[in-house]
Motif scaffolding. Structure first.
Motif, PDB file in Angstrom:
ATOM      1  N   GLU A 122       0.801  -1.216   0.000  1.00  0.00           N
ATOM      2  CA  GLU A 122       0.000   0.000   0.000  1.00  0.00           C
ATOM      3  C   GLU A 122       0.839   1.273   0.000  1.00  0.00           C
ATOM      4  O   GLU A 122       0.638   2.137  -0.836  1.00  0.00           O
ATOM      5  N   PRO A 123       1.802   1.432   0.928  1.00  0.00           N
ATOM      6  CA  PRO A 123       2.598   2.662   0.882  1.00  0.00           C
ATOM      7  C   PRO A 123       3.446   2.762  -0.379  1.00  0.00           C
ATOM      8  O   PRO A 123       3.644   3.846  -0.905  1.00  0.00           O
ATOM      9  N   LEU A 124       3.933   1.628  -0.873  1.00  0.00           N
ATOM     10  CA  LEU A 124       4.749   1.666  -2.084  1.00  0.00           C
ATOM     11  C   LEU A 124       3.916   2.073  -3.292  1.00  0.00           C
ATOM     12  O   LEU A 124       4.421   2.720  -4.209  1.00  0.00           O
ATOM     13  N   ALA A 125       2.640   1.726  -3.297  1.00  0.00           N
ATOM     14  CA  ALA A 125       1.765   2.081  -4.418  1.00  0.00           C
ATOM     15  C   ALA A 125       1.609   3.599  -4.534  1.00  0.00           C
ATOM     16  O   ALA A 125       1.339   4.113  -5.616  1.00  0.00           O
ATOM     17  N   ASP A 126       1.777   4.305  -3.416  1.00  0.00           N
ATOM     18  CA  ASP A 126       1.660   5.768  -3.439  1.00  0.00           C
ATOM     19  C   ASP A 126       2.908   6.438  -4.005  1.00  0.00           C
ATOM     20  O   ASP A 126       2.896   7.637  -4.274  1.00  0.00           O
ATOM     21  N   LEU A 127       3.985   5.684  -4.171  1.00  0.00           N
ATOM     22  CA  LEU A 127       5.214   6.233  -4.743  1.00  0.00           C
ATOM     23  C   LEU A 127       5.189   6.045  -6.255  1.00  0.00           C
ATOM     24  O   LEU A 127       4.658   5.058  -6.763  1.00  0.00           O
ATOM     25  N   THR A 128       5.799   6.969  -6.962  1.00  0.00           N
ATOM     26  CA  THR A 128       5.911   6.814  -8.410  1.00  0.00           C
ATOM     27  C   THR A 128       6.911   5.694  -8.709  1.00  0.00           C
ATOM     28  O   THR A 128       7.686   5.291  -7.834  1.00  0.00           O
ATOM     29  N   ALA A 129       6.923   5.236  -9.940  1.00  0.00           N
ATOM     30  CA  ALA A 129       7.891   4.205 -10.341  1.00  0.00           C
ATOM     31  C   ALA A 129       9.312   4.716 -10.121  1.00  0.00           C
ATOM     32  O   ALA A 129      10.187   3.975  -9.669  1.00  0.00           O
ATOM     33  N   GLY A 130       9.547   5.984 -10.406  1.00  0.00           N
ATOM     34  CA  GLY A 130      10.875   6.565 -10.199  1.00  0.00           C
ATOM     35  C   GLY A 130      11.261   6.589  -8.730  1.00  0.00           C
ATOM     36  O   GLY A 130      12.411   6.290  -8.380  1.00  0.00           O
ATOM     37  N   THR A 133      12.118   3.109  -7.635  1.00  0.00           N
ATOM     38  CA  THR A 133      13.436   2.743  -8.154  1.00  0.00           C
ATOM     39  C   THR A 133      14.533   3.349  -7.288  1.00  0.00           C
ATOM     40  O   THR A 133      15.501   2.669  -6.929  1.00  0.00           O
ATOM     41  N   VAL A 134      14.391   4.619  -6.939  1.00  0.00           N
ATOM     42  CA  VAL A 134      15.382   5.279  -6.080  1.00  0.00           C
ATOM     43  C   VAL A 134      15.432   4.581  -4.720  1.00  0.00           C
ATOM     44  O   VAL A 134      16.516   4.292  -4.198  1.00  0.00           O
ATOM     45  N   LEU A 135      14.266   4.281  -4.143  1.00  0.00           N
ATOM     46  CA  LEU A 135      14.218   3.598  -2.848  1.00  0.00           C
ATOM     47  C   LEU A 135      14.903   2.238  -2.937  1.00  0.00           C
ATOM     48  O   LEU A 135      15.721   1.885  -2.096  1.00  0.00           O
ATOM     49  N   ARG A 136      14.574   1.467  -3.974  1.00  0.00           N
ATOM     50  CA  ARG A 136      15.215   0.162  -4.164  1.00  0.00           C
ATOM     51  C   ARG A 136      16.722   0.292  -4.260  1.00  0.00           C
ATOM     52  O   ARG A 136      17.477  -0.426  -3.603  1.00  0.00           O
TER      53      ARG A 136
END
Length: 151
Positions: A122-130, A133-136
């Motif tokens: 759920e929280p990851l869905a609120d982040l953009t793909a970019g 990617t930065v978080l990963r």
């Protein structure tokens, strides 16, 4: 140089990040344990089943990935095998090695378990793909790169 490193460990931003990571880890483990219990599994059994649902794996390699003793993995695999979720089979590349592999029911259970984990999704869905990617990339860097154990 040692003083700068010590300052980074105690600066307020670093302390806040450490606290946030701790809170995320605690919430993830709590939800993971609850999801595992809904499938009559312990958290450790669920983690092993999740790994085995991806590919058959030698038990020593599972122990390395989960950072535990191989004898612990043997007991977990024994219990999963008794439930029909896992089977042991010879490694085609080396018949002296036994692979643990999820059965069809094991893969299905692992999939349902994964689907029930909403906290991380759920929280990851609120982040953009970019942003994801930065978080990963930052998390991989913190762990020592994409080939670090457990990644």
């Amino acid at each position: 140089m040692a003083t700068k490193r010590a300052d980074r460990r105690t600066d307020p931003l670093t302390l806040e990040v450490v606290e946030l990571i701790g809170a995320i880890v605690a919430r993830y483990h709590e939800e993971y344990e609850q999801a595992a219990a809904q499938h009559s599994l312990t958290g450790a059994q669920a983690r092993v089943l999740g790994l085995l649902s991806l590919e058959p794996t030698p038990m020593r390699q599972i122990a390395r990935k989960l950072r535990c003793e191989p004898s612990n993995i043997t007991g977990i695999v024994d219990r999963l095998e008794a439930r029909g979720l896992v089977e042991r089979r010879p490694d085609p590349a080396d018949r002296r090695v036994k692979l643990a592999a999820a059965t069809e029911e094991g893969r299905s259970t692992a999939g349902r378990l994964r689907d029930s984990l909403d906290f991380a999704r759920e929280p990851l869905a609120d982040l953009t793909a970019g942003e994801r990617t930065v978080l990963r990339d930052l998390l991989q860097r913190m762990l020592g790169g994409p080939d670090a154990p457990g990644v």
